[in-house]
Scaffold this active site. Structure first.
Site, PDB file in Angstrom:
ATOM      1  N   ALA A 126     -26.161   9.560 -37.388  1.00 21.96           N
ATOM      2  CA  ALA A 126     -27.446   8.868 -37.270  1.00 21.96           C
ATOM      3  C   ALA A 126     -28.627   9.697 -37.760  1.00 21.96           C
ATOM      4  O   ALA A 126     -29.761   9.437 -37.383  1.00 21.96           O
ATOM      5  CB  ALA A 126     -27.654   8.448 -35.812  1.00 21.96           C
ATOM      6  N   ASN A 194     -24.176  14.166 -31.007  1.00 21.46           N
ATOM      7  CA  ASN A 194     -23.232  14.503 -32.083  1.00 21.46           C
ATOM      8  C   ASN A 194     -23.937  14.981 -33.342  1.00 21.46           C
ATOM      9  O   ASN A 194     -23.426  15.840 -34.069  1.00 21.46           O
ATOM     10  CB  ASN A 194     -22.396  13.267 -32.432  1.00 21.46           C
ATOM     11  N   HIS A 224     -34.560  11.000 -34.575  1.00 20.04           N
ATOM     12  CA  HIS A 224     -34.154  12.387 -34.865  1.00 20.04           C
ATOM     13  C   HIS A 224     -35.073  12.998 -35.915  1.00 20.04           C
ATOM     14  O   HIS A 224     -35.280  12.391 -36.990  1.00 20.04           O
ATOM     15  CB  HIS A 224     -32.725  12.423 -35.401  1.00 20.04           C
TER      16      HIS A 224
HETATM   17  N1  LIG Z   1     -21.523  11.178 -35.301  1.00 21.84           N
HETATM   18  C1  LIG Z   1     -22.532  10.473 -34.804  1.00 21.84           C
HETATM   19  O1  LIG Z   1     -23.675  10.535 -35.281  1.00 21.84           O
HETATM   20  C2  LIG Z   1     -22.285   9.582 -33.634  1.00 21.84           C
HETATM   21  C3  LIG Z   1     -23.232   8.608 -33.293  1.00 21.84           C
HETATM   22  C4  LIG Z   1     -22.949   7.774 -32.236  1.00 21.84           C
HETATM   23  C5  LIG Z   1     -21.783   7.938 -31.498  1.00 21.84           C
HETATM   24  N2  LIG Z   1     -20.913   8.918 -31.831  1.00 21.84           N
HETATM   25  C6  LIG Z   1     -19.679   9.150 -31.064  1.00 21.84           C
HETATM   26  O2  LIG Z   1     -18.650   8.318 -31.564  1.00 21.84           O
HETATM   27  C7  LIG Z   1     -17.757   7.977 -30.496  1.00 21.84           C
HETATM   28  C8  LIG Z   1     -17.615   6.464 -30.427  1.00 21.84           C
HETATM   29  O3  LIG Z   1     -18.884   5.881 -30.156  1.00 21.84           O
HETATM   30  P1  LIG Z   1     -18.986   4.374 -29.642  1.00 21.84           P
HETATM   31  O4  LIG Z   1     -20.427   4.049 -29.506  1.00 21.84           O
HETATM   32  O5  LIG Z   1     -18.101   3.496 -30.452  1.00 21.84           O
HETATM   33  O6  LIG Z   1     -18.362   4.546 -28.176  1.00 21.84           O
HETATM   34  P2  LIG Z   1     -17.853   3.396 -27.170  1.00 21.84           P
HETATM   35  O7  LIG Z   1     -17.988   3.966 -25.810  1.00 21.84           O
HETATM   36  O8  LIG Z   1     -18.524   2.112 -27.483  1.00 21.84           O
HETATM   37  O9  LIG Z   1     -16.301   3.253 -27.548  1.00 21.84           O
HETATM   38  C9  LIG Z   1     -15.382   4.304 -27.388  1.00 21.84           C
HETATM   39  C10 LIG Z   1     -13.997   3.696 -27.210  1.00 21.84           C
HETATM   40  O10 LIG Z   1     -13.045   4.758 -27.287  1.00 21.84           O
HETATM   41  C11 LIG Z   1     -12.107   4.631 -26.230  1.00 21.84           C
HETATM   42  N3  LIG Z   1     -11.630   5.984 -25.899  1.00 21.84           N
HETATM   43  C12 LIG Z   1     -12.345   7.003 -25.346  1.00 21.84           C
HETATM   44  N4  LIG Z   1     -11.574   8.098 -25.197  1.00 21.84           N
HETATM   45  C13 LIG Z   1     -10.346   7.767 -25.683  1.00 21.84           C
HETATM   46  C14 LIG Z   1      -9.127   8.467 -25.799  1.00 21.84           C
HETATM   47  N5  LIG Z   1      -8.988   9.727 -25.386  1.00 21.84           N
HETATM   48  N6  LIG Z   1      -8.059   7.813 -26.348  1.00 21.84           N
HETATM   49  C15 LIG Z   1      -8.171   6.540 -26.780  1.00 21.84           C
HETATM   50  N7  LIG Z   1      -9.309   5.819 -26.677  1.00 21.84           N
HETATM   51  C16 LIG Z   1     -10.380   6.418 -26.135  1.00 21.84           C
HETATM   52  C17 LIG Z   1     -12.872   3.976 -25.095  1.00 21.84           C
HETATM   53  O11 LIG Z   1     -11.999   3.303 -24.207  1.00 21.84           O
HETATM   54  C18 LIG Z   1     -13.798   3.022 -25.850  1.00 21.84           C
HETATM   55  O12 LIG Z   1     -13.217   1.748 -26.040  1.00 21.84           O
HETATM   56  C19 LIG Z   1     -18.363   8.591 -29.216  1.00 21.84           C
HETATM   57  O13 LIG Z   1     -17.746   9.827 -28.918  1.00 21.84           O
HETATM   58  C20 LIG Z   1     -19.815   8.828 -29.585  1.00 21.84           C
HETATM   59  O14 LIG Z   1     -20.394   9.906 -28.873  1.00 21.84           O
HETATM   60  C21 LIG Z   1     -21.127   9.730 -32.896  1.00 21.84           C
END
Ligand SMILES: NC(=O)c1ccc[n+]([C@@H]2O[C@H](COP(=O)([O-])OP(=O)(O)OC[C@H]3O[C@@H](n4cnc5c(N)ncnc54)[C@H](O)[C@@H]3O)[C@@H](O)[C@H]2O)c1
Length: 273
Positions: A126, A194, A224
């Site tokens: 992001a 992240n 950000h």
């Molecule tokens: N890189 C970036 O800039 C950025 C930005 C936003 C979010 N993220 C990260 O990306 C990831 C996903 O974000 P989101 O908004 O889709 O989250 P979310 O909470 O909407 O979805 C995450 C899904 O992953 C599943 N999950 C969690 N741990 C698991 C595991 N060990 N095994 C299998 N399934 C698992 C959960 O049940 C859930 O359905 C998060 O870790 C978030 O912090 C990164």
């Protein structure tokens, strides 16, 4: 190319639906995996490509029609699965980049990708500006700071905020809730900073990148601000994000950035750094 998606929440679902619409030619979702099985099932049944449901990580790593795995789950998922995925000969895209603020884990994943001849993709997420940061790094970067302004709901249930006795429910003006290294920020805010890890990996590392996190009662989404100084000059870059409808902590640009990274992985022509 066959794709598996781990994590069927905001980002995973968006990617699965986009690929199902054929937005990127040559990529097809073959397998979905979520620790809450029902999420994977209901996403699969909403897609025309009807991907299989994995019940264990091994169902993913043993899928011969999958050559790229997308992690969109959690830092814990990266720590538990990433090495095994690369070891199985599949490329991996990581969204929960905060886990890679641990230099030892990052080094091991990099080495495994090199040994197996597969790729490790880390989308910008992001924030904007990583193209210039990477170019600047070819000469030398002296200072990197990230200031992230976030809506109060992002901090709900965060143990660090609780331990500091910060009562966000009465907040009327923005306050700084954290100031320190990217490395520590990723540990204390595992679901919401992240971008600090991504910026660190693209520049001077998680110990040296400085992070300030602001809780802002008026913010609608994550804002950000990246400032980088080096031999090239000075970069100032501000991204005002809108959240995804499914997860208010997650910026829509993060999902779009993942999609753009997938496109770059299959495109023959690369525009931009
Ligand atoms: N890189 C970036 O800039 C950025 C930005 C936003 C979010 N993220 C990260 O990306 C990831 C996903 O974000 P989101 O908004 O889709 O989250 P979310 O909470 O909407 O979805 C995450 C899904 O992953 C599943 N999950 C969690 N741990 C698991 C595991 N060990 N095994 C299998 N399934 C698992 C959960 O049940 C859930 O359905 C998060 O870790 C978030 O912090 C990164």
């Amino acid at each position: 190319m066959g794709v598996a998606i781990i994590g069927c929440g905001a980002i995973g679902s968006y990617l699965a639906r986009s690929l199902d619409k054929g937005i990127i030619e040559d990529l097809e979702v073959k397998v979905l995996y979520d620790k809450i099985l029902e999420r994977a099932r209901s996403l699969s049944s909403s897609l025309s490509c009807r991907p299989r449901i994995a019940e264990t990580l091994q169902d993913v790593t043993c899928s011969e029609d999958v050559s790229l795995v997308i992690e969109a789950a959690s830092q814990e998922a990266v720590r538990s699965y990433a090495l095994e995925i690369l070891e199985s000969g599949k490329s991996l895209m990581i969204m929960s980049v905060g886990a890679l603020a641990d230099p030892d884990l990052f080094r091991r994943l990099k080495k495994m990708a090199e040994t197996k001849g597969v790729r490790l993709y880390i989308p910008s997420g992001a924030i904007a500006g990583l193209d210039a940061v990477k170019a600047a790094g070819m000469a030398g970067i002296s200072r990197v700071t990230l200031t992230s302004r976030k809506p109060l709901r992002v901090f709900e249930g965060n143990p660090y905020i609780k331990s500091k006795g910060i009562d966000l429910s009465r907040l009327e003006e923005p306050i700084v809730v954290y100031e320190g290294s990217a490395s520590e920020a990723c540990r204390l805010f595992p679901f919401s900073i992240n971008v600090a890890a991504t910026l660190s990996l693209a520049s001077i590392g998680p110990e040296r990148v400085r992070v300030r996190i602001i809780a802002d009662p008026r913010a609608q989404g994550n804002i950000h601000e990246v400032v980088v100084e080096g031999d090239f000059g000075r970069l100032e870059c501000r991204t005002i994000n809108k959240p995804t409808p499914e997860n208010p902590k997650t910026s829509f640009l993060a999902a779009l950035s993942a999609l753009a990274t997938l496109k770059k992985a299959v495109d023959k022509v690369h525009i931009g750094t």
